[in-house]
Scaffold this motif. Structure first.
Motif, mmCIF file in Angstrom:
data_model
loop_
_atom_site.group_PDB
_atom_site.id
_atom_site.type_symbol
_atom_site.label_atom_id
_atom_site.label_comp_id
_atom_site.label_asym_id
_atom_site.label_seq_id
_atom_site.Cartn_x
_atom_site.Cartn_y
_atom_site.Cartn_z
ATOM 1 N N LEU A 62 0.843 -1.187 0.000
ATOM 2 C CA LEU A 62 0.000 0.000 0.000
ATOM 3 C C LEU A 62 0.879 1.237 0.000
ATOM 4 C CD1 LEU A 62 -2.072 -2.178 0.733
ATOM 5 C CD2 LEU A 62 -3.008 -0.635 2.463
ATOM 6 N N VAL A 63 0.504 2.240 -0.794
ATOM 7 C CA VAL A 63 1.270 3.475 -0.931
ATOM 8 C C VAL A 63 0.307 4.656 -0.815
ATOM 9 C CG1 VAL A 63 2.640 4.894 -2.525
ATOM 10 C CG2 VAL A 63 3.045 2.427 -2.379
ATOM 11 N N MET A 64 0.746 5.722 -0.151
ATOM 12 C CA MET A 64 -0.077 6.931 -0.061
ATOM 13 C C MET A 64 0.665 8.120 -0.644
ATOM 14 S SD MET A 64 -2.084 8.706 3.168
ATOM 15 C CE MET A 64 -0.620 9.084 4.135
ATOM 16 N N LEU A 65 -0.009 8.876 -1.513
ATOM 17 C CA LEU A 65 0.484 10.143 -2.042
ATOM 18 C C LEU A 65 -0.408 11.243 -1.490
ATOM 19 C CD1 LEU A 65 0.752 9.134 -5.829
ATOM 20 C CD2 LEU A 65 2.458 8.758 -4.039
ATOM 21 N N TYR A 66 0.167 12.187 -0.761
ATOM 22 C CA TYR A 66 -0.670 13.265 -0.243
ATOM 23 C C TYR A 66 0.062 14.582 -0.378
ATOM 24 C CZ TYR A 66 1.870 13.950 4.200
ATOM 25 O OH TYR A 66 2.816 14.250 5.142
ATOM 26 N N GLY A 67 -0.711 15.668 -0.420
ATOM 27 C CA GLY A 67 -0.108 16.979 -0.570
ATOM 28 C C GLY A 67 -1.150 18.019 -0.947
ATOM 29 N N ASP A 68 -0.667 19.201 -1.318
ATOM 30 C CA ASP A 68 -1.543 20.304 -1.692
ATOM 31 C C ASP A 68 -2.226 20.021 -3.022
ATOM 32 O OD1 ASP A 68 -0.815 21.877 0.547
ATOM 33 O OD2 ASP A 68 1.041 22.438 -0.467
ATOM 34 N N ASN A 69 -3.267 20.801 -3.289
ATOM 35 C CA ASN A 69 -3.919 20.683 -4.583
ATOM 36 C C ASN A 69 -2.985 21.174 -5.689
ATOM 37 O OD1 ASN A 69 -4.349 23.307 -3.277
ATOM 38 N ND2 ASN A 69 -5.379 23.863 -5.172
ATOM 39 N N SER A 71 -0.334 19.630 -6.770
ATOM 40 C CA SER A 71 1.071 19.298 -6.516
ATOM 41 C C SER A 71 1.563 18.113 -7.345
ATOM 42 C CB SER A 71 1.289 19.014 -5.019
ATOM 43 O OG SER A 71 0.464 17.948 -4.583
ATOM 44 N N GLY A 72 0.673 17.476 -8.118
ATOM 45 C CA GLY A 72 1.112 16.400 -9.002
ATOM 46 C C GLY A 72 0.815 15.003 -8.506
ATOM 47 N N LYS A 73 -0.069 14.862 -7.531
ATOM 48 C CA LYS A 73 -0.379 13.540 -6.983
ATOM 49 C C LYS A 73 -1.022 12.642 -8.044
ATOM 50 C CE LYS A 73 -3.122 15.242 -3.859
ATOM 51 N NZ LYS A 73 -3.056 16.682 -4.233
#
Length: 251
Positions: A62-69, A71-73
């Motif tokens: 399992l992998v999570m990508l999180y960040g600002d709107n 930002s390239g997720k």
């Protein structure tokens, strides 16, 4: 050994586990950092003439990508799906935000004809909203069908069933975190059994009343952080405040 006084009586199986397969992200330095833990370690391997280790996001995890709107997720997730398709696999994309962009997917080499996409809304019946439990069950089903990559966009837009069935003024604190805590072990088990990479795209939230330390957090509670093997925080490098300086032993 059975009957041995020094034996603790446990059935233990020792396995020489092979390193996980990886799906590239399209960024070699990021792939090396994830697979090897340190980019400098890769440079040492290269100097000794050792063959390059293919890196990226690990399959069966399992992998999570999180960040600002912005930002390239999603772009990174599209690119990972494109590489998985070129490796002969198929991908499933669960669009809870209704923000899927076919143009952006094609720019990142994701073939739409090989992408199983599920919109989590009904245009004919907009009152119908799929619950978080239903979406997570569909993700488990995609893992059972041996998808190479399963993407959820995003965790923050999942609405638990109890929230859908009750008025907005009713307090439902941490319901999503409890749902994820019960469901993530199942998803992790199916992902490992079928060698499926599961990507959770998430957003940033601010902790209220935090005067010291980092006030940033993400929806889903601590359960999703513990369940994910790789967590990538993505930021827009448009200002000095967005750079992070980490001191090592040399300062």
């Amino acid at each position: 050994k059975e009957g041995d006084e020094d034996s603790p009586g446990l059935d233990l199986v020792f396995v020489n586990e092979l390193p996980p397969d990886f799906i590239p992200t399209g960024y070699p330095e990021l792939d090396d950092a994830i697979a090897l833990g340190d980019i400098k370690q890769h440079s040492l391997l290269s100097d000794t003439g050792t063959a390059k280790i293919a890196g990226g996001l690990p399959r069966g995890r399992l992998v999570m990508l999180y960040g600002d709107n912005g930002s390239g997720k999603s772009s990174l997730a599209y690119r990972v799906c494109g590489y998985a398709q070129r490796m002969g696999g198929w991908c499933a994309w669960f669009d809870a935000e209704n923000s899927f962009s076919p143009a952006l997917a094609e720019i990142n080499a994701c073939v739409m004809a090989k992408l199983g996409r599920k919109n989590l809304f009904n245009p004919d019946k907009p009152d119908i909203i799929y619950s978080a439990e239903y979406v997570l069950d569909m993700m488990m089903e995609a893992c059972k069908q041996k998808a190479s990559v399963v993407v959820l966009d995003s965790v923050a837009t999942l609405v638990p069933k109890i929230v859908l069935e009750n008025p907005a003024e009713q307090e439902t604190m941490a319901v999503l975190a409890r749902v994820l805590a019960k469901t993530l072990p199942k998803i992790a088990s199916y992902a490992a059994a079928n060698n499926t990479l599961v990507i959770f795209i998430n957003q940033i939230r601010m902790k209220p009343g935090v005067a010291f330390g980092n006030p940033e957090t993400h929806p889903g509670g601590k359960a999703i952080g513990h369940a994910c093997s790789v967590i990538l925080k993505m930021t827009k490098l448009t200002a000095k405040e967005n750079f992070y300086y980490i001191e090592n032993e040399d300062g």
